[in-house]
Design an enzyme around this catalytic site. Sequence first.
Site, mmCIF file in Angstrom:
data_model
loop_
_atom_site.group_PDB
_atom_site.id
_atom_site.type_symbol
_atom_site.label_atom_id
_atom_site.label_comp_id
_atom_site.label_asym_id
_atom_site.label_seq_id
_atom_site.Cartn_x
_atom_site.Cartn_y
_atom_site.Cartn_z
ATOM 1 N N ARG A 22 0.841 -1.205 0.000
ATOM 2 C CA ARG A 22 0.000 0.000 0.000
ATOM 3 C C ARG A 22 0.875 1.255 0.000
ATOM 4 N NH1 ARG A 22 -3.468 0.368 4.730
ATOM 5 N NH2 ARG A 22 -4.719 1.832 3.557
ATOM 6 N N LYS B 78 3.461 -7.151 12.254
ATOM 7 C CA LYS B 78 2.720 -7.396 11.007
ATOM 8 C C LYS B 78 3.015 -8.786 10.453
ATOM 9 C CE LYS B 78 1.719 -5.331 6.539
ATOM 10 N NZ LYS B 78 1.382 -4.079 5.885
ATOM 11 N N ARG C 86 -2.590 4.242 14.287
ATOM 12 C CA ARG C 86 -1.487 3.773 15.141
ATOM 13 C C ARG C 86 -1.977 3.717 16.578
ATOM 14 N NH1 ARG C 86 0.140 3.447 10.931
ATOM 15 N NH2 ARG C 86 1.923 4.275 9.820
HETATM 16 C C1 BTN Z 1 0.520 -3.908 2.353
HETATM 17 O O1 BTN Z 1 1.223 -2.937 2.061
HETATM 18 O O2 BTN Z 1 0.344 -4.227 3.535
HETATM 19 C C2 BTN Z 1 -0.155 -4.716 1.271
HETATM 20 C C3 BTN Z 1 0.761 -5.767 0.740
HETATM 21 C C4 BTN Z 1 0.149 -6.633 -0.355
HETATM 22 C C5 BTN Z 1 1.166 -7.578 -0.970
HETATM 23 C C6 BTN Z 1 0.542 -8.540 -1.921
HETATM 24 S S1 BTN Z 1 1.630 -9.851 -2.369
HETATM 25 C C7 BTN Z 1 0.503 -10.387 -3.583
HETATM 26 C C8 BTN Z 1 -0.053 -9.144 -4.245
HETATM 27 N N1 BTN Z 1 0.776 -8.715 -5.333
HETATM 28 C C9 BTN Z 1 1.365 -7.529 -5.085
HETATM 29 O O3 BTN Z 1 2.149 -6.934 -5.856
HETATM 30 N N2 BTN Z 1 0.989 -7.088 -3.874
HETATM 31 C C10 BTN Z 1 0.053 -7.982 -3.247
#
Ligand code: BTN
Length: 321
Positions: free
Chosen positions: A119, A184, A319
């Site tokens: 994100r 996380k 947070r």
């Molecule tokens: C975050 O930032 O917490 C979200 C992370 C999401 C990662 C997943 S891995 C599978 C899918 N493909 C990506 O490029 N991102 C999501």
Amino acid sequence: MSELNEQGNKLLALLADGEFHSGEKIGELLGVSRTSVNNYIKGLQEIGLDIYKVPGRGYQSASPIDLLNEKVVRALSRSQLVKVEQILDSTNQWLLDKIPNVRNGQTCIAEYQLAGRGRRGRTWVSPFASHLYFSYYWRFDAGIEKLSGLSLLVGIATVNALEKIGIQGVSLKWPNDLYFEGKKLAGILIELNAQANEACHTVIGIGINVRMPPEQAKLIDQPWVDLTSLSREKIDRNLLSATLILELQKLMPEYEKRGLKPYIERWLALDYFLDKPVNVLLAETQKAGICRGIDEAGALLLEVDGKVETYIGGEVSLRLA
Ligand code: BTN
């Protein structure tokens, strides 16, 4: 690049047992000199595999390597709509590129992402064969209004799947992270392709830390945890993928019909912040209050001076105070 080359795959298959293999034996297998063996090993290390050299014994993978298997995931999930790729830019992008020619439930899983996305434009660290990089497609005919609670629903589906494979005690951090004791464990990135007054195409990306290689951990700038440290059993990524597919298959049609309302109680039971003092971070400012859960649209309820305010995901993050 969408796969390792033939020699890379041979080397991977050899080292998968987690035992030592001499440089000489590897050279013979690949038909290359011992100096070139080093380069092949470097290639695997560069994509995140933890391979060590011990003088006199040879090369060893720090732990046995279990690869994803498309046939196994299809059989366990009873879905033919599963694609397992070795190397991709991003599993989310793979599905986005196929819209509108994809069916509900189409899933893409990869061993490695060259450009995994998190994100807020962050990179999602995606070492080879270590974690789960999973994306799932769903089309919402009712359009974009329905989607405000989707990331919360997906969080619930992911916790349900983890519980089914024996991982207990995972909680949810609004709007779309999975946490274990403040660290996380997994993140969700939902990407949309939507035009006004038309169906909305969603790609639901889920990244779950399964076994974090020490070198890759250095690239992560927040407290993290992985499934391997939470479980006495070995984590089977094929089973985890299939369980997640089954859970999404169950929850998505229900959510499309009835929205988030039937799931609010479950969310509250899993909410990491519920009734705790928190800071809501807005673009320029932050607001302190007590987290009071969510409403039917998935908005955060924040109690400030005895009054409850609502915040929608996407614009804010949260947070502990
Ligand atoms: C975050 O930032 O917490 C979200 C992370 C999401 C990662 C997943 S891995 C599978 C899918 N493909 C990506 O490029 N991102 C999501």
